[in-house]
Motif scaffolding. Structure first.
Motif, PDB file in Angstrom:
ATOM      1  N   ALA A 172       0.813  -1.220   0.000  1.00 50.82           N
ATOM      2  CA  ALA A 172       0.000   0.000   0.000  1.00 50.82           C
ATOM      3  C   ALA A 172       0.846   1.271   0.000  1.00 50.82           C
ATOM      4  O   ALA A 172       0.560   2.220  -0.741  1.00 50.82           O
ATOM      5  N   GLU A 173       1.909   1.290   0.796  1.00 52.23           N
ATOM      6  CA  GLU A 173       2.704   2.513   0.925  1.00 52.23           C
ATOM      7  C   GLU A 173       3.349   2.899  -0.411  1.00 52.23           C
ATOM      8  O   GLU A 173       3.296   4.063  -0.827  1.00 52.23           O
ATOM      9  N   ARG A 174       3.947   1.912  -1.095  1.00 51.85           N
ATOM     10  CA  ARG A 174       4.579   2.259  -2.375  1.00 51.85           C
ATOM     11  C   ARG A 174       3.536   2.517  -3.461  1.00 51.85           C
ATOM     12  O   ARG A 174       3.786   3.275  -4.399  1.00 51.85           O
ATOM     13  N   THR A 175       2.341   1.901  -3.336  1.00 51.93           N
ATOM     14  CA  THR A 175       1.265   2.207  -4.282  1.00 51.93           C
ATOM     15  C   THR A 175       0.832   3.664  -4.127  1.00 51.93           C
ATOM     16  O   THR A 175       0.668   4.391  -5.122  1.00 51.93           O
ATOM     17  N   LEU A 176       0.659   4.095  -2.882  1.00 51.71           N
ATOM     18  CA  LEU A 176       0.284   5.488  -2.616  1.00 51.71           C
ATOM     19  C   LEU A 176       1.334   6.443  -3.166  1.00 51.71           C
ATOM     20  O   LEU A 176       1.016   7.444  -3.833  1.00 51.71           O
ATOM     21  N   ALA A 177       2.607   6.141  -2.891  1.00 50.83           N
ATOM     22  CA  ALA A 177       3.691   7.012  -3.353  1.00 50.83           C
ATOM     23  C   ALA A 177       3.727   7.086  -4.876  1.00 50.83           C
ATOM     24  O   ALA A 177       3.897   8.173  -5.459  1.00 50.83           O
ATOM     25  N   ALA A 178       3.531   5.940  -5.530  1.00 51.28           N
ATOM     26  CA  ALA A 178       3.566   5.903  -6.994  1.00 51.28           C
ATOM     27  C   ALA A 178       2.419   6.710  -7.588  1.00 51.28           C
ATOM     28  O   ALA A 178       2.597   7.440  -8.573  1.00 51.28           O
ATOM     29  N   LEU A 179       1.232   6.595  -6.981  1.00 56.72           N
ATOM     30  CA  LEU A 179       0.070   7.324  -7.503  1.00 56.72           C
ATOM     31  C   LEU A 179       0.204   8.823  -7.272  1.00 56.72           C
ATOM     32  O   LEU A 179      -0.120   9.632  -8.144  1.00 56.72           O
ATOM     33  N   ARG A 180       0.690   9.202  -6.089  1.00 54.30           N
ATOM     34  CA  ARG A 180       0.826  10.637  -5.797  1.00 54.30           C
ATOM     35  C   ARG A 180       1.866  11.291  -6.697  1.00 54.30           C
ATOM     36  O   ARG A 180       1.772  12.465  -7.016  1.00 54.30           O
ATOM     37  N   ALA A 181       2.859  10.478  -7.116  1.00 53.64           N
ATOM     38  CA  ALA A 181       3.881  11.020  -8.007  1.00 53.64           C
ATOM     39  C   ALA A 181       3.461  10.964  -9.472  1.00 53.64           C
ATOM     40  O   ALA A 181       3.939  11.753 -10.289  1.00 53.64           O
ATOM     41  N   GLY A 182       2.538  10.042  -9.781  1.00 45.61           N
ATOM     42  CA  GLY A 182       2.268   9.772 -11.194  1.00 45.61           C
ATOM     43  C   GLY A 182       0.949  10.261 -11.734  1.00 45.61           C
ATOM     44  O   GLY A 182       0.684  10.147 -12.935  1.00 45.61           O
ATOM     45  N   VAL A 183       0.060  10.800 -10.858  1.00 48.39           N
ATOM     46  CA  VAL A 183      -1.229  11.282 -11.356  1.00 48.39           C
ATOM     47  C   VAL A 183      -1.370  12.774 -11.047  1.00 48.39           C
ATOM     48  O   VAL A 183      -0.572  13.359 -10.328  1.00 48.39           O
ATOM     49  N   SER A 184      -2.405  13.362 -11.576  1.00 49.61           N
ATOM     50  CA  SER A 184      -2.638  14.803 -11.437  1.00 49.61           C
ATOM     51  C   SER A 184      -2.705  15.239  -9.974  1.00 49.61           C
ATOM     52  O   SER A 184      -3.251  14.535  -9.123  1.00 49.61           O
ATOM     53  N   LEU A 185      -2.156  16.409  -9.693  1.00 54.42           N
ATOM     54  CA  LEU A 185      -2.168  16.950  -8.337  1.00 54.42           C
ATOM     55  C   LEU A 185      -3.582  17.259  -7.859  1.00 54.42           C
ATOM     56  O   LEU A 185      -3.835  17.400  -6.656  1.00 54.42           O
ATOM     57  N   GLU A 186      -4.515  17.402  -8.816  1.00 57.02           N
ATOM     58  CA  GLU A 186      -5.900  17.715  -8.448  1.00 57.02           C
ATOM     59  C   GLU A 186      -6.616  16.516  -7.835  1.00 57.02           C
ATOM     60  O   GLU A 186      -7.657  16.660  -7.215  1.00 57.02           O
TER      61      GLU A 186
END
Length: 469
Positions: free
Chosen positions: A374-388
């Motif tokens: 979960a932690e690396r999934t969250l990090a990957a999504l926060r880095a890879g998708v729109s800030l909105e």
């Protein structure tokens, strides 16, 4: 049925000490004495894989004393088993075990010096469990008057990609395995192969993922055109539910390849999720058998399902320690590129998605992953998708699945499941059904998963009579 060639896989509990190894050797010997050729594939002793992972992590954190203590305990355990199996102190088996532990100690010390545990180093270390088991099984067979020769997965011909920790066999593996093992079998020698492992084209040791000894056995079974692959376990076969949770769980006599893959994927611990994939083209059956009751037929896994109108669902299973990752916000609404970026980010991290659900308004995407990811999934999504977009985790979740080919086209199956859950006041967080109609899965709060499993198992009558798939 008369057999010419069997591949027999023995799990960790069937290799846990000299007594268990000796018993496992007698199971192979029963077929060998009936003039059946046998390839034996072994797991590490029970608990050793976790011990190796623990000592590797200790070395990385700088605790070399703790790592060396674990290695000393393992050395004593393997030496004791060898001695009880009849090995003299100056025998080849004892010398080989001593040398392997020394090589392991050196590998662990390298991790300690660098304070770095790469996936490649982790595979090298964790594969020692199976490498240490194989000579013990060879010894037990020889003490039973049989000729045997042990090999690592790479020596047996299993060639993989470089995806350390979860490697897949290359197409050339099958011809290599056939070339390397056929000669031994023709000479009346039983190959004993260290499971769970292969090697890259450059000779680096790889592992096939947890439970990968099943996968090793079916790769070898396909390569040699075996009559069947037998997975010897400490259970009677594949059960209709976890018997530790559901007291009236029953053995399932027959499952299709597709059904057993779904069960393995959704948490049933009996087989590696990819174990049957090498067998599908050739139609080689896999049989899950009990080492404690070798005459019991266990569960036969074959190409075609055997449906029973009374039991459209054959089993209920659960994955625990799950988290739901929710991606939400107006930016998701109707924009395919956003959804693509979500899956691209997860793919780059090589995270396995257990379930995916999108709201009908397309303003929310929910992803179920193992909590450990979960932690690396969250990090990957926060880095890879729109800030909105808003990315949040909900932990304390489990995934419950019902599996059975008889569900296909049969009405009311989902209704029975959801009624059973509602009667237990179980809140459903996510719902997913595959287009194959082999499973329906739901995410529920982890605290309710046992009660939910019992209720759903009862709702489909799986404990009333023997499940005859």
């Amino acid at each position: 049925m008369a057999y010419d060639l069997l591949v027999m896989k023995f799990g960790g509990t069937n290799m846990q000490d000299a007594r268990a190894i000796r018993h496992s050797a007698t199971l192979a010997a029963r077929s060998l004495r009936d003039h059946v050729k046998v390839v034996v594939v072994v797991s590490a002793m029970a608990g050793v894989t976790n011990q190796l992972l623990k000592l590797a992590d200790a070395a990385q954190s700088g605790d070399i004393a703790s790592a060396n203590d674990e290695i000393a305990l393992m050395r004593t355990r393997h030496f004791t088993a060898a001695q009880e199996l009849g090995a003299a102190p100056d025998s080849d088996t004892v010398r080989e075990i001593r040398e392997m532990h020394e090589t392991l100690r050196q590998a662990v010390y390298g991790v300690y010096l660098l304070r770095e545990l790469t996936p490649r180093s982790r595979d090298l270390i964790v594969a020692f469990g199976e490498r240490l088991s194989a000579p013990l099984m060879r010894l037990a067979l020889e003490q039973d008057g049989l000729r045997a020769h042990h090999l690592t997965g790479g020596e047996a011909g299993i060639l993989t990609d470089s995806h350390f920790g979860n490697a897949k066999p290359l197409l050339s593996t099958y011809e290599r395995v056939k070339d390397r093992l056929s000669g031994l079998l023709s000479a009346g020698v039983t190959p004993v192969v260290a499971g769970f492992m292969g090697e890259t084209e450059k000779g680096a040791i790889t592992t096939l993922g947890r439970g990968g000894t099943d996968f090793s056995a079916t790769i070898i079974g396909k390569a040699l055109g075996a009559d069947e692959v037998w997975a010897w376990k400490d259970v009677d076969g594949v059960m209709s539910a976890d018997p530790r949770v559901v007291r009236d769980a029953q053995n399932i006599e027959v499952l299709s390849y597709g059904e057993v893959m779904e069960l393995a994927y959704f948490g049933a611990k009996v087989l590696h999720p990819l174990a049957v994939t090498p067998l599908q083209e050739s139609g080689i059956p896999l049989r899950v058998k009990s080492a404690a009751d070798p005459d019991f037929p266990g569960t036969l896994v074959q190409a075609a399902p055997r449906d029973d109108a009374r039991h459209p669902v054959k089993a209920v299973t659960a994955i625990r320690n799950v988290s739901i990752i929710n991606v939400s916000g107006a930016g998701v609404l109707g924009i395919p590129e956003v959804i693509a970026s979500v899956f691209d980010a997860i793919a780059r991290e090589n995270v396995t998605l257990l379930m995916v659900s999108q709201s009908s308004s397309m303003s929310n995407v929910s992803l179920a992953v193992q909590t450990v990811d979960a932690e690396r999934t969250l990090a990957a999504l926060r880095a890879g998708v729109s800030l909105e977009l808003k990315v949040e985790e909900q932990d304390g979740v489990a995934v419950l699945a019902i599996v059975g080919s008889g569900m296909r086209g049969q009405r009311g199956v989902s209704a029975r499941m959801f009624t059973a859950l509602a009667e237990q006041d179980v809140n459903v967080l996510m719902i997913s059904q595959g287009s194959s109609e082999l499973n329906v899965s739901v995410a529920v709060e982890a605290a309710h998963v046992d009660a939910a499993t019992v209720a759903v198992h009862s709702a489909f009558g799986l404990g009333e009579t023997k499940v005859s798939a």
